[in-house]
Design an enzyme around this catalytic site. Structure first.
Site, mmCIF file in Angstrom:
data_model
loop_
_atom_site.group_PDB
_atom_site.id
_atom_site.type_symbol
_atom_site.label_atom_id
_atom_site.label_comp_id
_atom_site.label_asym_id
_atom_site.label_seq_id
_atom_site.Cartn_x
_atom_site.Cartn_y
_atom_site.Cartn_z
ATOM 1 C CD GLU A 130 -7.034 -5.795 0.521
ATOM 2 O OE1 GLU A 130 -5.796 -5.679 0.685
ATOM 3 O OE2 GLU A 130 -7.689 -5.005 -0.192
ATOM 4 C CE1 TYR B 130 -4.519 -0.866 -0.079
ATOM 5 C CE2 TYR B 130 -3.419 -2.904 0.583
ATOM 6 C CZ TYR B 130 -4.536 -2.243 0.075
ATOM 7 O OH TYR B 130 -5.645 -2.957 -0.289
HETATM 8 C C1 HEM Z 1 -6.309 2.433 -1.507
HETATM 9 C C2 HEM Z 1 -5.635 1.711 -2.388
HETATM 10 C C3 HEM Z 1 -6.240 0.911 -3.498
HETATM 11 C C4 HEM Z 1 -7.420 1.100 -4.173
HETATM 12 C C5 HEM Z 1 -8.462 2.181 -3.982
HETATM 13 C C6 HEM Z 1 -7.514 0.047 -5.144
HETATM 14 C C7 HEM Z 1 -8.580 -0.111 -6.017
HETATM 15 C C8 HEM Z 1 -8.741 -1.162 -6.868
HETATM 16 C C9 HEM Z 1 -9.896 -1.381 -7.703
HETATM 17 C C10 HEM Z 1 -11.115 -0.476 -7.769
HETATM 18 C C11 HEM Z 1 -9.682 -2.520 -8.387
HETATM 19 C C12 HEM Z 1 -10.649 -3.179 -9.380
HETATM 20 C C13 HEM Z 1 -11.511 -4.152 -8.580
HETATM 21 C C14 HEM Z 1 -12.491 -4.903 -9.453
HETATM 22 O O1 HEM Z 1 -12.072 -5.872 -10.094
HETATM 23 O O2 HEM Z 1 -13.653 -4.491 -9.527
HETATM 24 C C15 HEM Z 1 -8.388 -3.032 -8.009
HETATM 25 C C16 HEM Z 1 -7.803 -4.162 -8.534
HETATM 26 C C17 HEM Z 1 -6.476 -4.447 -8.349
HETATM 27 N N1 HEM Z 1 -5.610 -3.893 -7.451
HETATM 28 FE FE1 HEM Z 1 -6.029 -2.381 -6.198
HETATM 29 N N2 HEM Z 1 -6.394 -0.745 -5.063
HETATM 30 C C18 HEM Z 1 -5.600 -0.247 -4.083
HETATM 31 C C19 HEM Z 1 -4.388 -0.771 -3.671
HETATM 32 C C20 HEM Z 1 -3.716 -1.753 -4.323
HETATM 33 C C21 HEM Z 1 -2.396 -2.238 -3.991
HETATM 34 C C22 HEM Z 1 -1.587 -1.754 -2.803
HETATM 35 C C23 HEM Z 1 -2.068 -3.162 -4.902
HETATM 36 C C24 HEM Z 1 -0.760 -3.912 -4.976
HETATM 37 C C25 HEM Z 1 0.254 -3.491 -5.679
HETATM 38 C C26 HEM Z 1 -3.191 -3.312 -5.815
HETATM 39 C C27 HEM Z 1 -3.256 -4.194 -6.867
HETATM 40 C C28 HEM Z 1 -4.399 -4.458 -7.595
HETATM 41 C C29 HEM Z 1 -4.454 -5.451 -8.651
HETATM 42 C C30 HEM Z 1 -3.298 -6.332 -9.139
HETATM 43 C C31 HEM Z 1 -5.773 -5.436 -9.132
HETATM 44 C C32 HEM Z 1 -6.355 -6.295 -10.271
HETATM 45 C C33 HEM Z 1 -6.147 -5.549 -11.535
HETATM 46 C C34 HEM Z 1 -6.832 -6.238 -12.701
HETATM 47 O O3 HEM Z 1 -7.157 -7.424 -12.622
HETATM 48 O O4 HEM Z 1 -7.027 -5.571 -13.689
HETATM 49 N N3 HEM Z 1 -4.163 -2.451 -5.424
HETATM 50 N N4 HEM Z 1 -7.835 -2.199 -7.072
#
Ligand code: HEM
Ligand SMILES: Cc1cc2nc3c(=O)[nH]c(=O)nc-3n(C[C@H](O)[C@H](O)[C@H](O)COP(=O)(O)OP(=O)(O)OC[C@H]3O[C@@H](n4cnc5c(N)ncnc54)[C@H](O)[C@@H]3O)c2cc1C
Length: 403
Positions: free
Chosen positions: A139, A97
């Site tokens: 999580e 994060y």
């Molecule tokens: C406050 C921080 C974060 C927010 C608001 C956020 C938001 C999101 C959202 C909205 C999605 C799409 C969810 C869906 O499938 O509907 C997502 C997917 C994802 N997030 Fe986060 N995220 C955050 C932090 C992180 C962190 C720290 C990581 C790690 C590096 C991360 C890695 C990912 C990955 C790998 C996906 C899937 C992407 C995909 O399949 O296209 N996220 N996140």
């Protein structure tokens, strides 16, 4: 709660952040991947290329800021649940994060320029960390519930014990834990992430697949549609790999089952609406009800191109035998060959007609299919008085339906 001073700054700057949301998140990904190329394999390259990933992140951050500053938008809990379950299935850790936060806030500065004074930067930093803490906490609970050690890998090896061709484009894989353990029970509607090493040194990619088999069985099953490129877009990376390279006896790396939606609803009448490969959560729901609640009143409304393209269709007669109150309504664009011995179904030619999907008082609905399909069905259910909180859905990609 956002501090009072930050709330005023966020309210004032939210329109600019919203207006430039996708520019900010687009810049964020570039910066983060430059600094941390090791993270590239974690993210879905298809969603990077088609812009869906940056749109989902921008929408989530803006919606959360709106929620903190008193926007009466859609309920926020389901959005957090959706993200937390997806993150958990990918093995996202609390230590990642700060990396995302640093590059996201730097991207806000780059895109909005001089408008980002130190107090603006501090206010958005506060928004980010409030959101991050909520996600980290959810999580952590999901990992604990799935028996994943803190900060430990989510991945476990599974052996492919069966492979069945369902249609020209759809294959099911039956899977057992490679260590000889038992496949855990799961809630219908749950999905697993599957991590594959692409051949030719093209790196690793992860995708989600809903569990399509019987919850509580000693094996899991996923049912995968091969995504073919159209008009210059490439073939799907992971579905192509699974179709071409994975055979009985091979090992696949899977996450535990996650997913915020229980496709069996809340015990009353159930409506399962699906299109194409979106039927996978519904098939797990039917199998669970046949085992545990066979008298449930259930309607399956499914749309497909042709009977031959309708995967797992051959399982419906046996399910209907075990679920005497199961009504089946099918739409095929080309309905030739729709008769199936033992299945009582109303079959219509053409595209789904949402207004003909039956609803009863107290129904819970579960939708899964392409977004325009789900939007049309949901709009019609809402029009006919089904409350929004009784219409669950699964998007087979990033993001959610508009409120
Ligand atoms: C406050 C921080 C974060 C927010 C608001 C956020 C938001 C999101 C959202 C909205 C999605 C799409 C969810 C869906 O499938 O509907 C997502 C997917 C994802 N997030 Fe986060 N995220 C955050 C932090 C992180 C962190 C720290 C990581 C790690 C590096 C991360 C890695 C990912 C990955 C790998 C996906 C899937 C992407 C995909 O399949 O296209 N996220 N996140
Ligand atoms: C919760 C959930 C459950 C799911 N359950 C199922 C399931 O049960 N069964 C199932 O089959 N699928 C399911 N999916 C979808 C699955 O996760 C994958 O998205 C799907 O298999 C496609 O992955 P892929 O790697 O084959 O395609 P990708 O390589 O991700 O490509 C996806 C699309 O992006 C396009 N694209 C890629 N690169 C570019 C580019 N450079 N320019 C333009 N376009 C591009 C491709 O042409 C393709 O149309 C689910 C998804 C989610 C989120």
């Amino acid at each position: 709660m956002l501090s009072e001073s930050s709330a005023a700054v966020v309210t004032a700057t939210l329109p600019a952040v919203r207006a430039h949301g996708e520019a900010i998140t687009g810049r964020f990904y570039q910066r983060m991947f430059d600094a941390h190329p090791e993270l590239l394999d974690l993210f879905n390259r298809g969603n990077q290329a088609n812009g869906q990933q940056k749109a989902a992140l921008a929408a989530a951050v803006a919606a959360y800021a709106g929620h903190l500053t008193g926007d009466a938008g859609a309920p926020w809990g389901p959005v957090l649940d959706r993200i937390a379950h997806k993150h958990a299935s990918l093995g996202i850790t609390a230590t990642q994060y700060p990396i995302v936060g640093r590059h996201l806030l730097a991207a806000v500065g780059e895109v909005l320029g001089d408008a980002v004074t130190p107090s603006v930067a501090a206010a958005w930093d506060e928004v980010y960390w409030l959101l991050a803490c909520e996600l980290i906490a959810r999580e952590a609970r999901l990992y604990a519930g799935a028996g994943v050690p803190e900060g430990g890998p989510v991945w476990r090896d599974w052996r492919v014990t069966g492979r069945a061709r369902e249609t020209t484009d759809v294959v099911s894989f039956t899977l057992a834990p490679a260590d000889g353990g038992v496949a855990p029970d799961f809630i219908p509607g749950s999905y697993v992430s599957v991590a594959v090493d692409l051949d030719g040194g093209r790196g690793r990619q992860i995708r989600q697949y809903s569990l399509s088999g019987r919850p509580g069985a000693d094996r899991w099953r996923i049912t995968v549609k091969r995504v073919r490129g159209t008009a210059g877009t490439p073939d799907g990376l992971v579905s192509g790999h699974l179709h071409e390279r994975v055979a009985v006896g091979d090992t696949l790396r899977l996450s535990p089952a996650f997913g915020e939606v229980d496709a069996t609803g809340d015990g009353g009448p159930l409506l399962l609406v699906s299109a194409g490969i979106g039927l996978t959560p519904a098939m797990a729901a039917l199998a669970r009800l046949a085992d545990r609640d066979p008298s449930r009143e259930v309607t399956v409304a499914h749309a497909d191109r042709t009977p031959a393209a309708h995967a797992l269709r051959h399982e419906l007669p046996a399910l209907q035998e075990r679920l005497p109150n199961l009504t089946v309504q099918l739409w095929y664009e080309d309905a030739v060959g729709a008769d199936l011995p033992g299945l009582k179904a109303e079959v219509s030619p053409g595209l789904v007609e949402p207004e003909r999907i039956p609803t009863v008082s107290g129904v819970s609905a579960h939708l899964c299919g392409p977004i325009p399909f789900m939007n049309a069905v949901r709009a019609d259910l809402l029009r006919r008085g089904v409350p929004a909180d009784r219409i669950a859905y699964e998007v087979f990609g990033p993001g959610m339906l508009p409120a």
